[in-house]
Design a protein around this motif. Structure first.
Motif, mmCIF file in Angstrom:
data_model
loop_
_atom_site.group_PDB
_atom_site.id
_atom_site.type_symbol
_atom_site.label_atom_id
_atom_site.label_comp_id
_atom_site.label_asym_id
_atom_site.label_seq_id
_atom_site.Cartn_x
_atom_site.Cartn_y
_atom_site.Cartn_z
ATOM 1 N N LYS A 163 0.826 -1.204 0.000
ATOM 2 C CA LYS A 163 0.000 0.000 0.000
ATOM 3 C C LYS A 163 0.858 1.252 0.000
ATOM 4 N N ALA A 164 0.365 2.264 -0.699
ATOM 5 C CA ALA A 164 0.997 3.573 -0.694
ATOM 6 C C ALA A 164 0.758 4.200 0.683
ATOM 7 N N VAL A 177 5.194 1.423 -5.287
ATOM 8 C CA VAL A 177 3.844 1.591 -5.820
ATOM 9 C C VAL A 177 3.653 3.014 -6.340
ATOM 10 N N PRO A 217 0.741 6.350 -22.389
ATOM 11 C CA PRO A 217 0.303 6.564 -23.771
ATOM 12 C C PRO A 217 1.329 7.382 -24.551
ATOM 13 N N TRP A 272 -3.369 2.953 -28.266
ATOM 14 C CA TRP A 272 -2.401 3.740 -27.489
ATOM 15 C C TRP A 272 -2.791 3.875 -26.023
ATOM 16 N N VAL A 309 -1.414 9.863 -12.865
ATOM 17 C CA VAL A 309 -0.836 11.085 -13.420
ATOM 18 C C VAL A 309 -1.915 12.118 -13.746
ATOM 19 N N PHE A 322 5.807 12.056 1.612
ATOM 20 C CA PHE A 322 6.070 10.911 0.743
ATOM 21 C C PHE A 322 7.572 10.634 0.624
ATOM 22 N N TYR A 380 -2.349 8.759 2.726
ATOM 23 C CA TYR A 380 -2.984 9.910 2.074
ATOM 24 C C TYR A 380 -3.049 9.748 0.564
ATOM 25 N N MET A 405 3.633 4.547 -10.860
ATOM 26 C CA MET A 405 2.656 5.302 -11.642
ATOM 27 C C MET A 405 3.356 6.251 -12.613
ATOM 28 N N ALA A 406 4.555 6.697 -12.232
ATOM 29 C CA ALA A 406 5.273 7.624 -13.095
ATOM 30 C C ALA A 406 5.666 6.968 -14.419
ATOM 31 N N VAL A 453 0.359 20.364 -1.910
ATOM 32 C CA VAL A 453 1.112 19.409 -2.716
ATOM 33 C C VAL A 453 2.486 19.163 -2.093
ATOM 34 N N ALA A 465 3.750 5.384 -16.159
ATOM 35 C CA ALA A 465 2.613 5.484 -17.060
ATOM 36 C C ALA A 465 2.309 6.921 -17.449
ATOM 37 N N THR A 466 3.211 7.842 -17.104
ATOM 38 C CA THR A 466 2.977 9.228 -17.482
ATOM 39 C C THR A 466 2.803 9.338 -18.995
ATOM 40 N N PRO A 467 1.731 9.980 -19.463
ATOM 41 C CA PRO A 467 1.602 10.156 -20.910
ATOM 42 C C PRO A 467 2.824 10.899 -21.454
ATOM 43 N N ALA A 515 5.825 1.159 -0.576
ATOM 44 C CA ALA A 515 4.962 2.332 -0.781
ATOM 45 C C ALA A 515 5.547 3.204 -1.892
#
Lengths: 309, 318
Positions: free
Chosen positions: A117-118, B218, B234, A306, A139, B201, A121, B222-223, B194, B225-227, B215
């Motif tokens: 888990k992240a 994970v 993408p 895509w 993103v 983080f 928050y 996600m980075a 932010v 998958a940055t468009p 953590a």
């Protein structure tokens, strides 16, 4: 009912802030609601009595002529700040003495934590990974949240309710914010913390985390249901659905705004209004997509070579 | 001889010597007398003076005004103090009501100070390297005096700060405090939100344990998958993105969470983000004052007054 499992989740040191957040939020929502209600009663009274409106000091707190309108910061504000600092320190000390910060085994890339888990928050965003591809959940969504929050002052053209709690003068903006903050952010964090177990599967509170549980879910894509098989047709169909959602939804928002919030609509420029439309529809799209997935096992709506939505 | 021109020389050598001796004797006597009477008198006077230290030069050089309980001194107490002068001298009588303000902004700032303080102390015992990091945390927990409570306070203060920022933002929204003229400060606040999350983080990885490692794995996955900028996002591969040159590589300093990621995390956590956040905080607080202090509690407005300006020449003309 597995109380031990429930206790293990609730007492995990890094979950304690969320356990604490829930009553805190409830308390502050109550505090805000009580003042909003009092102000709304006063506003209603002043609206019906213009003579009183001219002389009234327009606050729910007592004020008599001759009382000073301002007070010295020292001591009247500084003593509160000092007290707040002491209370925060005491709370922090007691918390730090009674509960240890978590420390697991040394980092080991070969031994995956399950569930991984992240930080709490960000669990709302991690929960979104179930329903959206990482490029959207990880993103695009955070970017939209930041941009959307920053846009708020520039798209909320309602001049009422500046500097006091009210509900009746700002029904739309407050309910939108509550929807975003409580439902889309806090509730998702609660799901991510208390409900998601090994394999990020759904375990009700009190249900034992079964590390061997397998769920055979056949997820379909929306075009499949309509019997569309060719890739080109799938891309076009999905595009029509998504764009159609924004167009039809946009028209719905437009007509609702004109009907129920005519004054606000008049104050808005076209750009302001279309930004409101976009963010509102995008926010509503999240629970819609969740429902598609959880109730009808639909994975993607729009499939292209895509990206998939 | 040279003595011929000296008038004293007529009394002979001895006579001149005796005169000088007597002079010195008289002088010494006078000074001794002075020691016995003048110095104690002076010392007494100065010790008397010390009984009221507020009159000493040292004191008056530090504190530039008196502290008798007068309105003027109350105002000066705030205005002549660099830490307190963020406040105005006087505020609206209702602006001190906790039910309105919730005090979350101030508490968040206080927690930031606590975190800086405990964080600096933690830095004395921590090496951001794969070999040392986890051992340093164990050392902190078991051997460093008060090390455990130090780490606990740092962690819980960080969680509290995140909650504090959210509640502050919630209050500001519910009271419509982002409305004109405070739009810009709301934006600074969003950025601070932010950076608070990023601070928390980046700190998550530092103990180098399973919790932080996964953590952050994970989170940074996600980075990928940055468009456009991630190798799994993408259009990423079309632009030549691979695991070794995409945005995730830049964040971690590698293709996996390893030594470089630990060091980068550490530097962002301890230096980079705190500096940026501090600058934003300075702007945030300054703008609160420049935008007219805290937003309320303001007198309620009525529907009919919505489109009329409240103050200024236009309102006066009506």
């Amino acid at each position: 009912m597995d109380w031990r499992q429930l206790w293990e989740i609730c007492s995990a040191p890094d979950n304690v802030p969320i356990v604490g957040l829930i009553p805190l939020l409830a308390f502050y929502i109550y505090l805000a609601w009580r003042q909003a209600h009092a102000n709304d009663v006063l506003i209603a009274q002043l609206e019906t009595d213009p003579a009183l409106a001219k002389t009234h000091h327009r606050k729910t707190w007592p004020f008599k002529p001759g009382w000073q309108k301002e007070v010295h910061v020292w001591p009247f504000l500084l003593r509160i700040e000092f007290l707040a600092a002491i209370i925060v320190t005491i709370v922090l000390m007691v918390w730090s003495i009674t509960l240890n910060a978590p420390l697991e085994e040394p980092a080991n890339p070969n031994l995956t934590m399950n569930p991984a888990k992240a930080p709490w928050y960000f669990l709302g965003l991690q929960e979104m990974l179930v329903y959206f591809d990482p490029w959207i959940a990880g993103v695009v969504m955070p970017t939209l949240i930041i941009v959307g929050l920053m846009a708020i002052p520039y798209i909320d053209t309602n001049p009422l309710g500046s500097g006091y709690y009210t509900w009746k003068q700002r029904k739309f903006s407050i309910s939108t914010f509550l929807f975003g903050f409580i439902i889309l952010w806090v509730a998702m964090i609660i799901i991510g913390t208390f409900i998601r177990g090994p394999g990020w599967q759904w375990f009700w509170p009190g249900q034992t985390w079964d590390h061997n549980r397998l769920i055979y879910e056949v997820n379909r894509d929306l075009p499949d249901i309509f019997g569309i098989t060719s890739n080109v047709a799938k891309a076009i169909f999905g595009g029509i659905v998504v764009i159609g959602y924004y167009l039809l939804g946009g028209f719905l928002v437009y007509s609702l705004f004109r009907r129920y919030m005519g004054k606000d609509f008049k104050r808005m420029s076209l750009l302001q209004f279309s930004i409101v439309q976009f963010f509102l529809l995008t926010m509503v799209a999240l629970p819609l997509k969740m429902a598609l997935r959880l109730l009808w096992h639909i994975k993607y709506v729009w499939i292209t070579p895509w990206f998939n939505v | 001889m040279a003595d011929e021109n000296n008038p004293n020389s007529t009394n002979g050598k001895n006579g001149g010597k005796v005169g000088l001796l007597e002079k010195v004797k008289a002088g010494v006597k006078e000074h001794i007398q002075g020691l016995k009477t003048d110095i104690p008198a002076k010392a007494k006077e100065q010790i008397e003076g010390l009984k009221d230290p507020t009159k000493t030069q040292v004191y008056t050089s530090i504190f530039r005004h008196k502290h008798d309980d007068t309105p003027r001194n109350r105002a000066l107490g705030v205005l002549s103090n660099v830490f307190l002068h963020l406040h105005p001298a006087k505020i609206n009588r209702d602006a001190v009501r906790y039910s309105y303000t919730w005090g979350m902004g101030g508490m968040t700032f206080y927690l930031f100070i606590v975190l800086t303080y405990t964080g600096v102390l933690l830095m004395f015992y921590y090496h951001p390297s794969k070999v040392q990091a986890f051992r340093d945390v164990l050392y902190l927990e078991h051997d460093v005096p008060f090390g455990k409570i130090l780490r606990n306070m740092h962690r819980w203060a960080a969680h509290l700060m995140v909650i504090g920022v959210w509640l502050h933002m919630f209050r500001v929204f519910l009271t419509g405090s982002y409305k004109k003229p405070r739009e810009f400060n709301w934006n600074i606040g969003v950025l601070l939100l932010v950076f608070t999350l990023l601070l928390s983080f980046t700190g998550y990885l530092l103990p180098d344990d399973q919790l932080g490692f996964w953590a952050v794995t994970v989170g940074t996955n996600m980075a990928r998958a940055t468009p456009l900028l991630g190798h799994e996002g993408p259009f990423g591969s079309m632009l030549g993105m691979t695991p070794y040159n995409d945005v995730r590589f830049g964040l971690l300093g590698g293709s996996i969470v390893d030594a470089n990621a630990l060091l980068r995390s550490y530097i962002w956590h301890c230096i980079g983000i705190p500096i940026v956040a501090s600058i934003l905080m300075i702007v945030h607080f300054w703008r609160v004052r420049k935008d007219g202090g805290i937003s309320g509690p303001a007198p309620v407005m009525l529907e009919a007054e919505a489109d009329k300006p409240r103050r200024g020449p236009k309102a006066a003309g009506e």
